[in-house]
Scaffold this active site. Structure first.
Site, PDB file in Angstrom:
ATOM      1  N   SER A   1      57.770 -51.008-105.408  1.00  0.00           N
ATOM      2  CA  SER A   1      57.319 -52.277-105.984  1.00  0.00           C
ATOM      3  C   SER A   1      55.930 -52.095-106.592  1.00  0.00           C
ATOM      4  CB  SER A   1      57.313 -53.363-104.901  1.00  0.00           C
ATOM      5  OG  SER A   1      57.164 -54.637-105.479  1.00  0.00           O
ATOM      6  N   ASN A   2      55.225 -53.179-106.844  1.00  0.00           N
ATOM      7  CA  ASN A   2      53.869 -53.103-107.399  1.00  0.00           C
ATOM      8  C   ASN A   2      53.075 -54.294-106.873  1.00  0.00           C
ATOM      9  OD1 ASN A   2      54.097 -55.437-109.341  1.00  0.00           O
ATOM     10  ND2 ASN A   2      55.799 -54.183-110.044  1.00  0.00           N
ATOM     11  N   PRO A   3      51.749 -54.301-107.053  1.00  0.00           N
ATOM     12  CA  PRO A   3      50.939 -55.338-106.391  1.00  0.00           C
ATOM     13  C   PRO A   3      50.867 -56.681-107.119  1.00  0.00           C
ATOM     14  CG  PRO A   3      49.528 -53.651-107.342  1.00  0.00           C
ATOM     15  CD  PRO A   3      50.911 -53.292-107.725  1.00  0.00           C
ATOM     16  N   SER A   4      51.793 -56.980-108.016  1.00  0.00           N
ATOM     17  CA  SER A   4      51.732 -58.273-108.717  1.00  0.00           C
ATOM     18  C   SER A   4      51.750 -59.427-107.700  1.00  0.00           C
ATOM     19  CB  SER A   4      52.941 -58.396-109.654  1.00  0.00           C
ATOM     20  OG  SER A   4      53.040 -59.727-110.113  1.00  0.00           O
TER      21      SER A   4
ATOM     22  N   ALA B   1      56.107 -58.560-113.287  1.00  0.00           N
ATOM     23  CA  ALA B   1      55.860 -57.121-113.357  1.00  0.00           C
ATOM     24  C   ALA B   1      57.141 -56.440-112.883  1.00  0.00           C
ATOM     25  CB  ALA B   1      54.680 -56.752-112.479  1.00  0.00           C
TER      26      ALA B   1
END
Ligand code: C5P
Length: 410
Positions: free
Chosen positions: A211-214, A278
């Site tokens: 995942s990503n930190p959005s 994102a």
């Protein structure tokens, strides 16, 4: 946070224990950029003080005692003409009954009867009192006259031994949101918009994902801004810690493929789509059905490309307005321009993850809107809500242009 919505708000505290919170509400409204004044009923002053209200409002409090003393008896008229909106917080069962009967014996009901343009009630009472037939009929009557309500909400009740129930006054932050809604011109009325927000999660087993930190904040700000301006909003959201905005259709998803499916399902009837999510570019080629055991000191996960949701919308765009985001660390404009072309967008919002307090997770952002004709509009560093409003201003312009072209060609 100040998002540019302006207005004069008269806050009337009724005689309930939740009047303790009225000074906080005044303060939050001022922080949000509204001009405020406070009014207190006789009984409200048993639960809060005139000083607390005056300090929070930054001006003297209108009280029953001052009604006839202050301005030759016309305080109710003066307040009704000054305010754009009256918030009664807390509103009691008795207060609702007086207003529904037009009994202008107290200052608050007199202000309403004297024609204050809008009224928002924030009731707080014991659930039995709220459910009592007279109260419910009074509420229906006031609604029928165009007056609005926020709450009461479910939660712990103030009186000892009462436990939980639907009777709590909404929190000041929630009331501020409703005030903002009621004071925002509805210039997106009739528009159906889809906003995507947050990250996606791409699982390689049931408990592990890429995942990503959005944080989802930009997308949620877009959804709330559009709602306040009168649009019908669908928010397709990846996992976030943010509460679901009221008045918005929220569709929760995890994986990019789910997000793709949910957006496509609604695309036909949409006027505009803003993709603030994102989306993870890759997903594991395989997702194990069981948690994979820890083995050895290295592990390789094969990845395959996710669908580019925006590009696929671009292929079937029609007259819809399509907006994307581009987060770049280098060569921002060039890359953003090529995405604008490749995904067939109307404009793209370029932002930088490395800017302090901006983009990922922050409450502020700084965006360059890049258009097909090569023009660039910069927002400067402002709240995400203000960025959202700048984006909707452009979307609205483009929808209008298209409708006018459509009408000419018809
Ligand atoms: O190509 P890039 O990921 O930088 O493009 C960003 C824009 O495209 C964003 O608006 C994002 O929501 C969207 N996007 C998408 N599907 C993907 C990847 C990005 O819709 N798989």
């Amino acid at each position: 946070m100040d998002d540019g919505t302006k207005g004069r708000v008269l806050v009337a505290a009724g005689g309930g224990v939740a009047a303790m919170k009225t000074p906080f509400l005044l303060r939050r409204l001022r922080e949000a950029g509204f001009e405020v004044r406070a009014l207190a009923s006789e009984r409200a002053l048993a639960f809060t003080t005139e000083t607390a209200l005056a300090v929070a409002a930054g001006s003297p409090v209108a009280t029953e005692a001052r009604w006839f003393a202050a301005s030759g008896g016309a305080l109710h008229l003066e307040l009704a003409r000054w305010a754009d909106l009256l918030v009664v917080a807390p509103a009691t069962a008795a207060g609702l009954a007086r207003a529904a009967a037009g009994l202008a014996e107290d200052l608050t009901t007199a202000v309403i009867t004297a024609g204050v343009p809008r009224v928002l009630w924030a009731p707080a009472m014991n659930p039995e009192m709220w459910n009592y037939p007279a109260t419910q009929e009074n509420v229906a009557r006031l609604r029928g006259w165009g007056q609005a309500f926020v709450g009461p909400e479910y939660g712990a009740l103030a009186a000892v031994g009462e436990g939980e129930g639907r009777g709590r006054m909404s929190e000041p932050e929630t009331i501020v949101e409703h005030v903002r809604y009621h004071l925002t011109p509805k210039d997106l009325e009739g528009l159906r918009v889809i906003v995507s927000a947050g990250p996606t999660r791409e699982y390689f087993d049931p408990v592990r994902f890429i995942s990503n930190p959005s944080s989802g904040k930009m997308g949620y700000a877009l959804a709330e801004a559009a709602r306040d301006r009168g649009a019908h909003v669908t928010l397709v959201s990846g996992p976030t810690n943010l509460p679901a905005p009221w008045g918005v259709e929220v569709v929760r998803v995890e994986r990019a493929e789910e997000m793709h499916r949910e957006i496509l399902e609604r695309f036909e009837s949409a006027d505009a789509v803003v993709m603030a999510a994102a989306v993870a570019d890759w997903r594991p080629a395989q997702t194990a059905a069981e948690k994979t055991a820890k083995q050895g000191s290295e592990k390789t996960v094969a990845l395959v490309a996710n669908p580019d949701i925006l590009a696929s919308l671009g292929e079937r765009k029609g007259r819809r307005v399509l907006v994307g985001f581009a987060m770049e660390t280098t060569s921002g404009r060039e890359r953003a321009r090529s995405k604008l072309e490749r995904k067939n967008l109307d404009f793209i919002c370029l932002n930088y993850p490395t800017q302090e307090g901006s983009a990922f997770g922050g409450d502020y952002n700084e965006v360059e809107m890049i258009f097909r004709d090569g023009s660039v509009v910069k927002t400067g560093r402002v709240s995400k809500r203000e960025v959202a409003n700048a984006i909707w201003d452009r979307v609205r312009g483009l929808v209008r242009e298209r409708n006018e072209e459509g009408a000419q060609n018809a």
